[in-house]
Motif scaffolding. Structure first.
Motif, PDB file in Angstrom:
ATOM      1  N   THR A  93       0.810  15.142   5.902  1.00 20.45           N
ATOM      2  CA  THR A  93      -0.490  14.714   5.384  1.00 20.45           C
ATOM      3  C   THR A  93      -0.461  14.736   3.866  1.00 20.45           C
ATOM      4  N   THR A  94      -1.055  13.713   3.248  1.00 18.82           N
ATOM      5  CA  THR A  94      -1.205  13.673   1.796  1.00 18.82           C
ATOM      6  C   THR A  94      -2.387  12.766   1.457  1.00 18.82           C
ATOM      7  N   MET A  95      -2.694  12.656   0.170  1.00 16.62           N
ATOM      8  CA  MET A  95      -3.806  11.828  -0.288  1.00 16.62           C
ATOM      9  C   MET A  95      -3.266  10.692  -1.147  1.00 16.62           C
ATOM     10  N   SER A  96      -3.809   9.483  -0.916  1.00 22.94           N
ATOM     11  CA  SER A  96      -3.418   8.328  -1.713  1.00 22.94           C
ATOM     12  C   SER A  96      -4.107   8.370  -3.069  1.00 22.94           C
ATOM     13  N   LYS A 142      -7.724   8.284  -0.166  1.00 26.77           N
ATOM     14  CA  LYS A 142      -7.620   8.095   1.276  1.00 26.77           C
ATOM     15  C   LYS A 142      -6.549   9.018   1.842  1.00 26.77           C
ATOM     16  N   GLU A 143      -6.851   9.638   2.991  1.00 24.11           N
ATOM     17  CA  GLU A 143      -5.866  10.523   3.623  1.00 24.11           C
ATOM     18  C   GLU A 143      -4.793   9.691   4.324  1.00 24.11           C
ATOM     19  N   LEU A 144      -3.536  10.004   4.027  1.00 24.39           N
ATOM     20  CA  LEU A 144      -2.400   9.332   4.644  1.00 24.39           C
ATOM     21  C   LEU A 144      -1.685  10.320   5.550  1.00 24.39           C
ATOM     22  N   THR A 145      -1.328   9.891   6.750  1.00 28.04           N
ATOM     23  CA  THR A 145      -0.643  10.773   7.695  1.00 28.04           C
ATOM     24  C   THR A 145       0.563  10.063   8.298  1.00 28.04           C
ATOM     25  N   SER A 146       1.501  10.853   8.749  1.00 32.73           N
ATOM     26  CA  SER A 146       2.664  10.356   9.484  1.00 32.73           C
ATOM     27  C   SER A 146       3.049  11.411  10.498  1.00 32.73           C
ATOM     28  N   THR A 147       3.328  10.996  11.710  1.00 30.37           N
ATOM     29  CA  THR A 147       3.700  11.943  12.761  1.00 30.37           C
ATOM     30  C   THR A 147       5.098  11.637  13.272  1.00 30.37           C
ATOM     31  N   GLU A 174       0.828  -1.196   0.000  1.00 30.64           N
ATOM     32  CA  GLU A 174       0.000   0.000   0.000  1.00 30.64           C
ATOM     33  C   GLU A 174       0.869   1.255   0.000  1.00 30.64           C
ATOM     34  N   GLU A 175       0.276   2.353  -0.456  1.00 33.62           N
ATOM     35  CA  GLU A 175       0.957   3.644  -0.421  1.00 33.62           C
ATOM     36  C   GLU A 175       1.046   4.135   1.023  1.00 33.62           C
ATOM     37  N   SER A 176       2.149   4.825   1.340  1.00 31.83           N
ATOM     38  CA  SER A 176       2.316   5.361   2.694  1.00 31.83           C
ATOM     39  C   SER A 176       3.367   6.457   2.676  1.00 31.83           C
TER      40      SER A 176
END
Length: 759
Positions: A650-653, A657-662, A570-572
């Motif tokens: 934050t970005t969009m796949s 779908k919204e993808l996030t990383s902290t 999957e995209e991430s």
């Protein structure tokens, strides 16, 4: 400086004899000359005086007298004095009553008091350094030396490299470096040891003047946690080892416990593990190793801490913070082998290149057969391992109970990869074990390869055997369409393979690849929740040896992902900081956003954003720039207020779908320059040794006079002695003067003789 001149002579024909003989002959001839008429005494005296002067001029011309003197020429040069401008110089110096800055300024004043002893050809140029080199004074009357240090970080190598490149007129002759030697800019812009050697090759001495308390001082008691990675990436359930150094000063033969703590969002801590270290020297770096198992997906804060000892002046460096970013999908693999063979070496290397795989290798050699079966029940019972690899290991090494537990784990969802070998499958006696129930083919249990002795040929296919994919499958896909067939044809054939029995007529059993004669080489199977992949070969390592390591990595990675039911990606996105996740006052860092394109292969979306949060409230937004299709970068300046912050990308796949990383980070209210109580005497000594061949060395601030004496002596030795001579007649002026004097004397004599009516 010129010496008193000395008188020299260079007579014709190289000897004094010939000029004297010539003059004696002329004088004797003059004695026999008789005038044509009598002269008065005064007239005779004048003529004889003129003759004598002519003879003297002739003597001078024949002897060719001259003057010789020696002088010393000293080369032009610059003595560069480098002073530390970083705020660490505000810490206590060698004497507790004065700061390092005061100690450094006193040493500088001592240098300036004696600079006149070097003469006009040598100038003292003062530089300051922190992160960069700064020219402070090239003229004693015009100085811009600050009243106090203000630098936020220190670089040792970079400023020296700048000095070598910029101090050209006058050329650099010596360097006096002063400071505490603590490198706080990471990484350094240049290697200080290499630069010290470079100065030695240029015959430029480097005098290292350490400022601060000595390493054996009673005030140097300090324990510091160093070299701990501030960001650790891991996959859930994989083992993580936190490594670093305990720098122990002033503590000897005492047990010191370094603990690893997991800090929760509520601020509570949980002790995970402890490493006990015992220094046996007054100043020692002790490596520690703190293993842990990664928790579930999320961001965690780890603290590596050593207990504060009585008498320590600085407590901030007793702890180091690391941020653990755990992602789901990691695979911890147990690989069991019977011997160290090439296949296991290169297979482990290929799997290690994939960050999501952690391979634990266990060897059960033939030499230990008396202790078989070895108990491996703990590994097979727990859910620590989600994939297993069985290599060339005899079934007796594991035993029925271990294999029963393994089969149970596979049926409950674990993946199993089996490899070929002399003691794999039927030759290894697996036909009479529980493992035979989940293998996709029949195993003849009547013939077994003995642990010692000749190989039983009928149990193996002889090589070479080329692998030919039989179906379109994620494991055997090395390229698209015709390119896939081309890639397989270019790979070296196997040296041999195991013979298998008839394929079982069960759901999920597929021959993925076969040999050129149709012999099955790669077969897959499914058993309840788990997957099994059987390879008849054990010589895929040849792909590495032929220079196709990338295909070796791809093939085995795809195999492990398939048995784990993760053949699709999957995209991430993932956040990373290049320097620290604990920023000190006025520090900055580079932020990277890494994109995993998944099966789509699309580049990182342009609408990706990164924002800074504190206590759930947005503080600022970073400006991103694209580095390549998988990376964006931004510059993070340290917030002015100390505390805990969080970066959120934050970005969009592709599917919307919204993808996030902290990524959390901490801003400390202290300067990085203030956490090192003791100078880095080891680095100072190493740089001094690297420059010894040019006359450099390590000195204390009270030894400035010794440095000055060494440089003055060096300057005197470098002076060149010049010998200069001036000989009569070598120049145009003195030659013409001698000729005119002779001409005038002869003319006067001729006029007088004519006037006195002489022949």
């Amino acid at each position: 400086m010129m010496s008193f001149p000395s008188l020299t002579a260079d007579p014709i024909f190289g000897s004094m004899v010939w000029p004297l003989l010539i003059l004696a002959a002329i004088a004797l001839g003059s004695f026999f000359i008789r005038e044509s008429r009598p002269l008065r005494p005064t007239q005779l005296l004048v003529l004889n005086a003129l003759r004598l002067l002519v003879l003297l001029l002739a003597l001078v011309a024949l002897l060719r007298p001259g003057l010789t003197y020696t002088s010393k020429s000293e080369p032009r040069g610059a003595i560069a004095v480098m002073i530390d401008l970083s705020t660490s110089m505000e810490l206590a110096g060698e004497q507790a009553s004065q700061s390092r800055w005061t100690e450094q300024m006193n040493a500088l004043k001592q240098i300036l008091r004696r600079q006149s002893q070097f003469g006009r050809d040598t100038s003292v140029v003062i530089y300051g350094y922190d992160e960069k080199l700064r020219l402070l004074s090239s003229d004693p009357k015009q100085s811009t030396i600050p009243d106090k240090p203000t630098g936020n970080v220190t670089d040792i190598g970079g400023p020296i490299a700048e000095l070598i490149a910029t101090q050209l007129d006058p050329p650099l002759s010596s360097v006096i470096w002063m400071g505490d030697g603590t490198q706080t800019l990471t990484p350094s812009q240049a290697d200080p040891l290499q630069l010290a050697r470079q100065l030695a090759q240029m015959d430029i001495p480097l005098f290292m003047v350490g400022i601060g308390p000595r390493a054996d001082s009673e005030r140097t008691l300090d324990l510091a946690i160093e070299s701990v990675p501030e960001q650790i990436e891991a996959f859930s359930r994989n083992q993580v080892v936190v490594r670093g150094l305990l720098h122990a000063r002033g503590v000897v033969h005492r047990e010191l416990e370094v603990g690893l703590f997991l800090r929760g969002k509520d601020g509570n801590e949980k002790l995970l593990t402890v490493d006990t270290l015992t220094p046996d020297q007054m100043d020692q770096n002790l490596p520690f190793r703190l293993p842990m198992t990664a928790p579930d997906e999320g961001s965690y804060e780890l603290a590596v801490r050593v207990k504060l000892e009585d008498g320590e002046l600085i407590a901030e460096n007793n702890e180091s913070i690391a941020f653990l970013n755990v992602r789901k999908g990691g695979t911890r693999i147990l690989y069991i082998e019977g011997e160290f063979r090439p296949e296991q070496k290169f297979l482990r290397r290929s799997l290690a290149d994939s960050q999501e795989f952690q391979v634990d290798f266990q060897l059960i050699p033939k030499a230990s057969s008396e202790r078989w079966p070895e108990d491996r029940s703990d590994a097979f019972k727990s859910e620590t391992y989600s994939a297993f690899i069985l290599g060339d290991v005899d079934s007796a090494a594991l035993g029925q109970e271990n294999l029963r537990l393994l089969v149970e784990r596979v049926r409950n969802g674990a993946g199993l990869l089996t490899l070929g070998g002399y003691h794999a499958y039927g030759p290894g006696g697996y036909g009479n074990t529980p493992l035979a129930s989940i293998l996709p083919f029949q195993i003849d249990s009547r013939v077994k390869q003995p642990l010692t002795g000749q190989k039983i040929e009928q149990l193996h296919w002889p090589g070479p055997i080329s692998l030919v994919p039989q179906v379109i499958h994620p494991i055997t896909s090395l390229g698209l369409g015709d390119d896939n067939d081309k890639q397989w044809k270019e790979l070296k054939p196997f040296l041999g393979a195991n013979r298998w029995g008839r394929m079982k007529d069960l759901p999920g059993v597929r021959i993925l690849a076969a040999g050129s004669d149709g012999q099955p080489l790669l077969v897959s199977a499914e058993t309840e929740k788990g997957r099994v992949l059987c390879a008849a070969f054990d010589s895929s390592y040849q792909w590495w040896l032929q220079g196709r390591s990338e295909l070796h990595r791809q093939f085995w990675r795809q195999a492990i992902l398939w048995i784990m039911r993760r053949e699709s990606t999957e995209e991430s996105i993932r956040l990373e900081m290049n320097r620290r996740q604990r920023l000190y006052r006025d520090q900055s860092a580079d932020v990277m956003v890494h994109w995993t394109p998944g099966d789509s292969g699309k580049p990182i979306p342009a609408e990706t954003s990164v924002k800074v949060y504190r206590a759930g409230r947005e503080v600022s937004s970073l400006i991103l720039s694209r580095k390549d299709d998988r990376t964006m970068t931004a510059r993070l300046d340290s917030p002015t207020e100390s505390g805990r912050y969080e970066l959120r990308a934050t970005t969009m796949s592709s599917s919307g779908k919204e993808l996030t990383s902290t990524l959390p980070f901490v801003v400390s209210d202290v300067s990085i320059e203030s956490i090192y109580p003791v100078p880095d005497w080891q680095l100072i000594a190493q740089m001094a040794r690297a420059n010894e061949s040019a006359g450099g060395g390590s000195f204390a601030s009270e030894q400035i006079d010794e440095i000055m004496d060494v440089m003055i002596e060096r300057k005197e030795k470098s002076a060149i002695e010049l010998v200069e001579s001036y000989r009569l007649g070598d120049g145009n002026i003195d030659s013409w003067a001698l000729f005119l004097a002779f001409f005038v004397l002869m003319t006067i004599q001729w006029l007088l003789r004519k006037r006195w009516s002489l022949a």
